[in-house]
Design a protein around this motif. Structure first.
Motif, mmCIF file in Angstrom:
data_model
loop_
_atom_site.group_PDB
_atom_site.id
_atom_site.type_symbol
_atom_site.label_atom_id
_atom_site.label_comp_id
_atom_site.label_asym_id
_atom_site.label_seq_id
_atom_site.Cartn_x
_atom_site.Cartn_y
_atom_site.Cartn_z
ATOM 1 N N GLN A 157 4.439 -5.495 -5.767
ATOM 2 C CA GLN A 157 3.432 -4.295 -5.983
ATOM 3 C C GLN A 157 2.645 -3.989 -5.174
ATOM 4 O O GLN A 157 2.108 -2.781 -4.735
ATOM 5 C CB GLN A 157 2.549 -4.365 -7.590
ATOM 6 C CG GLN A 157 1.904 -3.501 -8.082
ATOM 7 C CD GLN A 157 2.921 -2.106 -8.577
ATOM 8 O OE1 GLN A 157 3.252 -1.311 -7.826
ATOM 9 N NE2 GLN A 157 3.252 -2.323 -9.964
ATOM 10 N N THR A 160 4.272 -2.595 -1.872
ATOM 11 C CA THR A 160 4.491 -1.135 -2.219
ATOM 12 C C THR A 160 3.406 -0.296 -2.001
ATOM 13 O O THR A 160 3.349 0.808 -1.368
ATOM 14 C CB THR A 160 4.905 -1.016 -3.602
ATOM 15 O OG1 THR A 160 6.301 -1.604 -3.823
ATOM 16 C CG2 THR A 160 5.318 0.360 -4.087
ATOM 17 N N ARG A 161 2.338 -0.732 -2.441
ATOM 18 C CA ARG A 161 0.932 0.157 -2.568
ATOM 19 C C ARG A 161 0.467 0.249 -0.877
ATOM 20 O O ARG A 161 0.198 1.309 -0.500
ATOM 21 C CB ARG A 161 -0.157 -0.417 -3.346
ATOM 22 C CG ARG A 161 -1.484 0.099 -3.168
ATOM 23 C CD ARG A 161 -2.660 -0.631 -3.967
ATOM 24 N NE ARG A 161 -2.934 -1.993 -3.372
ATOM 25 C CZ ARG A 161 -2.623 -2.917 -3.858
ATOM 26 N NH1 ARG A 161 -2.254 -3.113 -5.036
ATOM 27 N NH2 ARG A 161 -2.970 -4.404 -3.223
ATOM 28 N N TYR A 172 5.301 3.289 -6.599
ATOM 29 C CA TYR A 172 4.983 2.547 -7.465
ATOM 30 C C TYR A 172 5.867 1.775 -7.857
ATOM 31 O O TYR A 172 7.344 1.784 -7.810
ATOM 32 C CB TYR A 172 4.674 3.142 -8.803
ATOM 33 C CG TYR A 172 3.347 4.180 -8.679
ATOM 34 C CD1 TYR A 172 2.225 3.841 -8.593
ATOM 35 C CD2 TYR A 172 3.830 5.601 -8.880
ATOM 36 C CE1 TYR A 172 1.091 4.975 -8.459
ATOM 37 C CE2 TYR A 172 3.037 6.644 -8.635
ATOM 38 C CZ TYR A 172 1.673 6.070 -8.379
ATOM 39 O OH TYR A 172 0.506 7.262 -8.413
ATOM 40 N N LEU A 173 5.827 0.491 -8.134
ATOM 41 C CA LEU A 173 6.635 -0.459 -8.734
ATOM 42 C C LEU A 173 6.793 -0.679 -10.202
ATOM 43 O O LEU A 173 5.401 -0.869 -10.750
ATOM 44 C CB LEU A 173 6.456 -1.957 -8.346
ATOM 45 C CG LEU A 173 7.400 -3.191 -8.839
ATOM 46 C CD1 LEU A 173 8.962 -2.605 -8.434
ATOM 47 C CD2 LEU A 173 7.056 -4.492 -8.255
ATOM 48 N N THR A 174 7.736 -0.560 -10.774
ATOM 49 C CA THR A 174 7.716 -0.581 -12.342
ATOM 50 C C THR A 174 9.086 -1.530 -12.575
ATOM 51 O O THR A 174 9.488 -1.802 -11.962
ATOM 52 C CB THR A 174 7.581 0.712 -13.366
ATOM 53 O OG1 THR A 174 7.431 0.552 -14.599
ATOM 54 C CG2 THR A 174 9.106 1.539 -13.150
ATOM 55 N N ALA A 178 6.586 -6.179 -13.649
ATOM 56 C CA ALA A 178 5.240 -5.382 -13.355
ATOM 57 C C ALA A 178 4.671 -4.890 -14.519
ATOM 58 O O ALA A 178 3.336 -4.799 -14.382
ATOM 59 C CB ALA A 178 5.968 -4.104 -12.239
ATOM 60 N N ASP A 182 0.476 -5.839 -15.487
ATOM 61 C CA ASP A 182 -0.694 -4.848 -15.671
ATOM 62 C C ASP A 182 -1.196 -5.035 -17.366
ATOM 63 O O ASP A 182 -2.176 -4.862 -17.322
ATOM 64 C CB ASP A 182 -0.096 -3.280 -15.382
ATOM 65 C CG ASP A 182 -0.175 -3.134 -13.838
ATOM 66 O OD1 ASP A 182 -0.734 -3.931 -13.061
ATOM 67 O OD2 ASP A 182 0.488 -2.070 -13.468
ATOM 68 N N SER A 432 2.430 0.216 -12.658
ATOM 69 C CA SER A 432 3.707 0.238 -13.344
ATOM 70 C C SER A 432 3.599 1.037 -14.504
ATOM 71 O O SER A 432 4.570 1.740 -14.702
ATOM 72 C CB SER A 432 3.591 -1.284 -13.967
ATOM 73 O OG SER A 432 2.597 -1.383 -14.890
#
Length: 737
Positions: A157, A160-161, A172-174, A178, A182, A432
């Protein structure tokens, strides 16, 4: 009017082991406090490392179909991984064909791939770019334990950001891990909010209960110390037991409530005993202080020890259920209660011995102080004694409506539906959560958690082909993704149009197992397993429903046996078990009505998911049944004590209520405040836990403890203390006064 009695002072009775222990701690107060201070310092030094040791929630059920499916997939189809991570790209201005969009996608994928992941480019196959071409996804397999996947998701995450920062495309990573990360952060914030609301209000309630500043602050100090030490201990065990943030939040809130309650009982009795030994205007002697500590430990300490052990027994019964989440709750909450017990029987007596009469410093005006703190112990019957007398005169007129009220509250319970809410409503501002919402809108709500099917042996491939055709034609299915073959095994993934944690997705899994799979694989000779997150939640719900009667039976039986030994009575434990059962079931019924059917959802600030958390009924029952015993043992123990002095039940019940009702009301108020503060949480499962605990404690301390218990015991009279001689001779004597 109650006649004066010639009750023998508690300090003059033969000293029990608990009383001798209280005297020992009072004499050794300095070494005890130094030892606790050393433990607190060590806990404080370790505390910053606790968060990093907590893992991801584990809703798996050992030996279940979903667990077996995951094992088969990990062994035969490692490329699928234990779960699916999803990189989500979106731009309101650019489409996926734009060069700038492509450069951002390539840069993020490269950053993620550098950490060991292997995302499939959105441009490498169909179905990865939305119809309006503004959203693209890149899925990849995540393997390893839940804790390993959670740590990897956290790092991915961040990468990615950083890779998408400043660019024209959001990234975004979901995915399960993830989202879990969060969600853990959200639960931590909810815990901090609950504590910032609950503890100050609890202090005000304590001040009103004790009528003195020092006495009011002391329970919070002891409870906080207990929670700090136990949190560090849980951090040490987190890796081996895979403990997660949710159970530590629940354990912390329980620790604060229980720790304050236990200290309240002990301090109340100490102040009462010290007042009885002190003449007006005279400072009590050191011997008087130590004797008061000893009696407080002998009486209220016995109550605290009994109640705490019952809580731990109730929590331990959850080990009968194979779900990992139950083991986590049992261990975390059980250890927290144990820490509160140890603190109540060690550091609290030491502090009381050190403070002596100074525990009454900062006293409020006389009318706000407890009536039984008059120096010399002289005080007439109070309002609670008069209330008890009213109940004893009209037990049926008051008791039957109360029973009917509790019965009405139980009515929603048969409609209960269990599931697992992912908490997505609380994650709208998280990476996420944003990624999941984008995927749900542009593709399918079930895209990040497909249903997995694996079949081995026989003609598994043929059966899988039939199943793909049948599932593909189901209106609830968005896509069917064949995973190919590995030896004699074949696998596939089914992406649903429904959220992974929705009742509709659970219904599809049940239908898949009971109808679609048997028809598709008929005659193939293959062994088929249905797995994935939704299947895991279904298995947890089924395990909870199936084992709940057994857990309830074990809790009731063990509680009855334990109270039989403590009170040397048959009727008292029968009454306690039945009334506690009724109050607990009533609280679960109201919780079902509120959170499943949505009663008051607008006021409480949530949207009903149509289910209760799958583990909630068992966890709440064990916790509530154990916690309700606090007030039962405290009240009935005092009734027993007064009866031993007066040999008159009609005088013992009002006298006991006069001495305990204020403390029970205060203790319940604090529990309701501390647990109720979780209603300010954004995570739904914390709201459910907080409401269930707070409402049950309120119900128990008012309708049950201050009305039904005196009514039933008043009707029973001498039968309350009946115990066959042959049984008395066979019971252990450890608790016998």
């Amino acid at each position: 009017m109650t006649r004066p009695t010639t009750k023998r002072p508690a300090a003059e009775r033969p000293a029990t082991r608990l009383q001798r222990w209280g005297g020992f701690v009072a004499r050794r107060r300095v070494p005890v406090l130094v030892a606790w201070l050393a433990v607190l310092v060590a806990a404080g030094l370790f505390y910053p490392h606790v968060e990093g040791r907590l893992g991801a929630p584990d809703y798996s059920v050992q030996g279940s179909e979903s667990s077996k499916a995951q094992s088969l997939l990990a062994e035969r189809f490692p490329a699928l991984g234990a779960e699916q991570g999803v990189l989500v790209f979106r731009s309101a201005r650019l489409t996926a064909d734009a060069p700038e969009y492509r450069r951002t996608v390539d840069r993020v994928i490269a950053a993620v791939a550098a950490h060991g992941a292997a995302p499939h480019s959105p441009y490498a196959g169909p179905g990865r770019i939305s119809a309006d071409r503004h959203v693209a996804v890149a899925a990849f397999a995540m393997s390893g334990s839940r804790a390993d996947r959670a740590k990897k998701a956290d790092e991915l995450q961040r990468r990615t950001r950083d890779a998408a920062a400043g660019g024209p495309v959001e990234a975004y990573l979901t995915g399960a891990s993830a989202i879990t990360n969060d969600l853990s952060d959200a639960e931590l914030r909810d815990q901090e909010v609950a504590e910032s609301i609950g503890i100050p209000i609890a202090l005000i309630a304590l001040l009103l209960a004790f009528g003195a500043v020092v006495a009011a602050v002391l329970p919070v100090v002891v409870a906080t110390a207990s929670v700090a030490v136990c949190t560090a201990l849980l951090g040490l065990l987190a890796g081996a037991l895979n403990l997660d943030r949710f159970v530590t939040v629940v354990a912390t809130v329980i620790g604060v409530g229980v720790g304050i309650d236990y200290a309240l009982f002990m301090i109340s009795r100490f102040r009462e005993e010290l007042a009885r030994r002190t003449r007006p205007g005279v400072v009590p002697s050191r011997d008087d202080v130590r004797a008061s500590v000893g009696v407080a430990v002998r009486t209220s300490g016995r109550t605290v020890l009994t109640a705490g052990l019952i809580v731990m027994v109730a929590l331990g019964s959850m080990a009968l259920i194979r779900g990992h989440i139950f083991m986590e709750i049992a261990i975390a909450a059980g250890l927290m209660v144990a820490c509160c017990l140890v603190a109540s029987l060690t550091v609290l007596p030491a502090l009381l011995s050190l403070l002596g009469h100074r525990v009454n410093l900062g006293a409020l005006p006389h009318r706000f102080r407890p009536a039984d703190l008059t120096p010399g112990g002289a005080s007439g019957p109070g309002r609670w004694s008069r209330w008890a007398s009213v109940v004893l005169r009209h037990p049926y007129r008051l008791g039957i409506p109360a029973l009917l009220l509790l019965g009405a509250m139980c009515l929603p319970l048969p409609t209960i539906k269990l599931g697992v809410d992912w908490g997505l409503a609380s994650l709208t501002g998280t990476p996420s959560g944003k990624g999941q919402q984008i995927v749900a809108t542009a593709f399918s709500p079930g895209a990040v958690g497909p249903v997995q099917v694996v079949g081995c042996g026989g003609d598994a491939a043929t059966g899988m082909g039939r199943l793909a055709a049948a599932a593909g034609g189901d209106r609830r299915t968005a896509r069917v993704l064949p995973a190919g073959q590995s030896g004699d095994c074949a696998a596939m993934q089914i992406v649903l149009k429904e959220r992974v944690d929705s009742p509709a997705a659970s219904a599809f899994v049940r239908n898949l197992r009971s109808d679609l799979v048997p028809r598709a694989f008929a005659g193939t000779g293959a062994h088929v397993r249905v797995g994935g997150l939704t299947a895991e939640y279904v298995d947890l719900s089924d395990e909870t429903t199936g084992k709940l009667p057994l857990v309830v039976a074990v809790i009731l039986t063990l509680s009855f046996c334990y109270l039989l030994v403590v009170f040397r009575s048959v009727l008292v434990p029968v009454k306690a078990v039945l009334l506690n059962l009724l109050a607990t079931v009533a609280a679960l019924g109201v919780t079902t009505q509120v959170f499943q059917h949505g009663l008051g959802s607008g006021v409480l600030g949530f949207t009903s998911s149509g289910t209760l958390q799958a583990y909630l009924p068992v966890a709440l029952f064990a916790l509530l049944f154990g916690l309700s015993m606090d007030y039962e043992v405290f009240l009935v123990g005092r009734i027993q004590e007064e009866r031993q002095a007066t040999r008159d039940d009609t005088r013992a019940i009002p006298a006991a209520l006069d001495h305990t009702a204020r403390q029970i009301t205060a203790a319940a108020s604090i529990m309701v405040i501390v647990f109720g503060a979780l209603l300010f949480a954004r995570v739904l499962e914390l709201k459910q836990f907080g409401f269930g605990l707070a409402f049950a404690v309120f119900l128990d301390a008012t309708v049950v403890r201050l009305l039904l218990v005196p009514a039933v015991m008043g009707v029973a009279g001498r039968a309350n203390w009946w115990l066959p001689g042959w049984l008395d001779r066979r019971l252990p004597t450890a608790w016998k006064e």
